[in-house]
Design an enzyme around this catalytic site. Structure first.
Site, PDB file in Angstrom:
ATOM      1  N   LYS A  71       0.822  -1.208   0.000  1.00  0.00           N
ATOM      2  CA  LYS A  71       0.000   0.000   0.000  1.00  0.00           C
ATOM      3  C   LYS A  71       0.857   1.259   0.000  1.00  0.00           C
ATOM      4  O   LYS A  71       0.442   2.305  -0.510  1.00  0.00           O
ATOM      5  CB  LYS A  71      -0.968  -0.029   1.178  1.00  0.00           C
ATOM      6  N   LYS A  99      -2.269   1.697   9.333  1.00  0.00           N
ATOM      7  CA  LYS A  99      -2.478   0.603   8.382  1.00  0.00           C
ATOM      8  C   LYS A  99      -1.207  -0.205   8.153  1.00  0.00           C
ATOM      9  O   LYS A  99      -0.095   0.331   8.210  1.00  0.00           O
ATOM     10  CB  LYS A  99      -2.951   1.145   7.024  1.00  0.00           C
ATOM     11  N   GLY A 155      -8.281  -7.157   4.261  1.00  0.00           N
ATOM     12  CA  GLY A 155      -9.346  -7.673   5.101  1.00  0.00           C
ATOM     13  C   GLY A 155      -9.419  -7.032   6.473  1.00  0.00           C
ATOM     14  O   GLY A 155      -9.940  -7.626   7.419  1.00  0.00           O
ATOM     15  N   ILE A 188     -10.795   9.780   6.832  1.00  0.00           N
ATOM     16  CA  ILE A 188     -11.850  10.483   6.104  1.00  0.00           C
ATOM     17  C   ILE A 188     -13.171  10.144   6.799  1.00  0.00           C
ATOM     18  O   ILE A 188     -13.631   9.002   6.754  1.00  0.00           O
ATOM     19  CB  ILE A 188     -11.899  10.067   4.622  1.00  0.00           C
ATOM     20  N   HIS A 237     -17.071   3.951   0.717  1.00  0.00           N
ATOM     21  CA  HIS A 237     -16.067   3.089   0.099  1.00  0.00           C
ATOM     22  C   HIS A 237     -16.632   2.666  -1.255  1.00  0.00           C
ATOM     23  O   HIS A 237     -17.555   1.863  -1.328  1.00  0.00           O
ATOM     24  CB  HIS A 237     -15.813   1.880   0.985  1.00  0.00           C
ATOM     25  N   LYS A 286     -16.271  -5.954   3.887  1.00  0.00           N
ATOM     26  CA  LYS A 286     -17.554  -5.680   3.244  1.00  0.00           C
ATOM     27  C   LYS A 286     -18.538  -6.827   3.486  1.00  0.00           C
ATOM     28  O   LYS A 286     -18.148  -7.989   3.498  1.00  0.00           O
ATOM     29  CB  LYS A 286     -17.331  -5.517   1.736  1.00  0.00           C
ATOM     30  N   ARG A 335      -6.974  -8.419  -8.945  1.00  0.00           N
ATOM     31  CA  ARG A 335      -7.645  -9.726  -9.064  1.00  0.00           C
ATOM     32  C   ARG A 335      -9.133  -9.493  -9.236  1.00  0.00           C
ATOM     33  O   ARG A 335      -9.609  -8.363  -9.250  1.00  0.00           O
ATOM     34  CB  ARG A 335      -7.408 -10.546  -7.793  1.00  0.00           C
ATOM     35  N   VAL A 338     -14.608 -10.240  -4.700  1.00  0.00           N
ATOM     36  CA  VAL A 338     -15.719 -11.037  -4.184  1.00  0.00           C
ATOM     37  C   VAL A 338     -17.048 -10.507  -4.728  1.00  0.00           C
ATOM     38  O   VAL A 338     -17.940 -11.261  -5.113  1.00  0.00           O
ATOM     39  CB  VAL A 338     -15.730 -11.014  -2.636  1.00  0.00           C
ATOM     40  N   ARG A 368     -23.207 -10.929   1.464  1.00  0.00           N
ATOM     41  CA  ARG A 368     -22.280 -12.030   1.754  1.00  0.00           C
ATOM     42  C   ARG A 368     -22.800 -12.801   2.965  1.00  0.00           C
ATOM     43  O   ARG A 368     -23.034 -12.226   4.028  1.00  0.00           O
ATOM     44  CB  ARG A 368     -20.886 -11.496   2.069  1.00  0.00           C
TER      45      ARG A 368
END
Length: 445
Positions: free
Chosen positions: A116, A158, A164, A203, A208, A237, A292, A295, A338
């Site tokens: 990141k 972070k 995740g 923020i 998101h 999420k 990638r 989900v 989910r």
């Protein structure tokens, strides 16, 4: 097009990939752990091979064994799905060395976006707006305190290699920072083998929102609209929808154009997602890039009519995109929930044997479930995704609510009650919810 691919994954995403391959006439080889010997993806694949013991490091993260199976099966390509080895640059590099196509971007791009800190630097150089913060690793808590005073509280601590929500924490005060720094650093090192930490300004009242991009090897790059992903628990999420109920058309197109700009700056190929935080004034900031399939990709498929797995395969096989930006549809509204094997109040995993299963009949459901299947503690607790479409957002929400009401999974606890609570909430229905919705509103009820 490929004649055979090996799927280096498990569960619902492996089943999802197999379905597209069957439609395209591509043979599939699955890998499975000892714990997954009876899993649905093993039954649906044309071939299946034991890759190791029940724990992920013994099986689905066993790069050497997976490469050995790929060569044994004479697979043309490997699809990594999401999670596990999907964003491991060593895996992509090894595929290239062995002459097997990796269905995804290059190892160099994965490596650059996997950090990141490096991804922040790259986006800054490309002229993409990023969240105010620092783009270097912070080695000690003393340096963290000095930097925090410069950025200003509240802020986000972070892990550079994180995902995740692991190694991530909201920091309100210096005392919290001192308590959190070393524990998050240690956790990141244990999970990702990399304890590098950095910080960004928090923020507040943020959305998101992510942009789906597709890029072929001929320089064609498009965005397939956005997904709103602000319903989260523990920074993960749980409900996603497309399009975002918060964005206006001007912001939507501006974010799409910036996402294409970012992908082009990287020389990106295949499917990817640029994630943004959007503040209450619709200013947007780069958060990270997922190199990638996501989900939540089904909601994009539902509104565009695209099969994103098929697009991945075609791009990896050297084909050009067959549509332009202007030809990508946006039809109605789609929303995904989910389903996790977890306690709906504590969010703790709830492994066990499924004794009874009833699936909804009028919506799309991506899953690997069967009555009698044991949900083990070895893997992520997500067991299914229920996706509903409607001509309007209200209709899509209603269809999802009805589907979840019809769904029955006994023998384990699931988060279905929590999902129903979200869908019934007036703030959610209004479309003005933010990433703090679950923690600030839902949990307090």
């Amino acid at each position: 097009m490929f004649s055979k691919i090996l799927i280096a994954n498990r569960g619902e995403i492996a089943v999802r990939i197999i379905k597209t391959c069957k439609r395209l006439g591509i043979s599939t080889a699955a890998v499975y752990s000892e714990a997954d010997a009876q899993s649905l993806h093993v039954k649906l694949a044309d071939e299946a091979y034991l890759v190791g013991g029940p724990r992920v490091h013994e099986s689905y993260l066993n790069l050497e064994k997976i490469m050995e199976i790929a060569k044994e099966t004479k697979a043309d390509a490997i699809h990594p799905g999401y999670g596990l080895l999907s964003e491991n640059p060593s895996f992509a590099k090894r595929c290239a060395e062995e002459g097997i196509v990796f269905i995804g971007p290059s190892a160099d791009v994965i490596s650059k976006m996997g950090s990141k800190i490096e991804s922040r630097k790259t986006m800054i150089e490309a002229g993409v707006p990023v969240v105010p913060g620092i783009s270097t690793s912070i080695p000690t808590v003393e340096e963290a305190k000095e930097i925090a005073n410069t950025i200003g509280y509240p802020l986000m601590l972070k892990a550079s290699a994180g995902g995740g929500g692991i190694g991530m924490q909201t920091i309100e005060t210096e005392q919290t920072l001192v308590q959190a720094f070393e524990s998050n650093q240690t956790r990141a090192k244990n999970f990702f083998g990399n304890g590098e930490m950095y910080m960004e300004k928090l923020i507040t009242n943020a959305h998101h929102i992510e942009i789906q991009v597709l890029a072929d090897s001929f320089g064609n790059t498009v965005y397939a609209w956005e997904r709103e992903c602000s319903i989260q628990r523990r920074n993960q999420k749980v409900i996603e929808e497309a399009p975002s109920p918060f964005l206006d058309e001007e912001t939507r197109h501006a974010m799409g154009q910036v996402a294409v700009k970012a992908a082009k700056a990287l020389g990106y190929e295949n499917a990817g997602t640029i994630e943004f935080l959007v503040d209450e004034n619709k200013n947007f900031y780069f958060l990270e890039m997922n190199t990638r399939l996501q989900v939540e990709h089904p909601v994009t498929e539902e509104i565009t009519g695209l099969d994103l797995v098929e697009q991945q395969l075609r791009i990896a096989a050297g084909e050009t995109l067959t549509f332009t930006q202007e030809e990508i549809a946006r039809n109605g509204h789609a929303i995904e929930a989910r389903i996790y094997a977890e306690d709906p109040k504590t969010f703790f995993p709830s492994p066990g044997k499924i004794t009874e299963l009833q699936l909804p009949s009028e919506v799309r459901i991506d899953h690997f479930l069967e009555a009698g299947v044991t949900i083990t503690p070895f893997y992520d607790p997500m067991i299914a995704k229920v996706i509903a479409h409607g001509a309007t957002r209200e209709e899509a929400i209603g269809n999802l609510h009805a589907a979840l009401g019809e769904m029955k999974v006994t023998g384990i606890k699931t988060n279905i009650p929590m999902l129903m609570q979200v869908l019934e909430d007036d703030t959610f229905k209004s479309g003005v919810y933010t990433t703090s919705f679950v923690s600030n509103q839902l949990v307090k009820k």
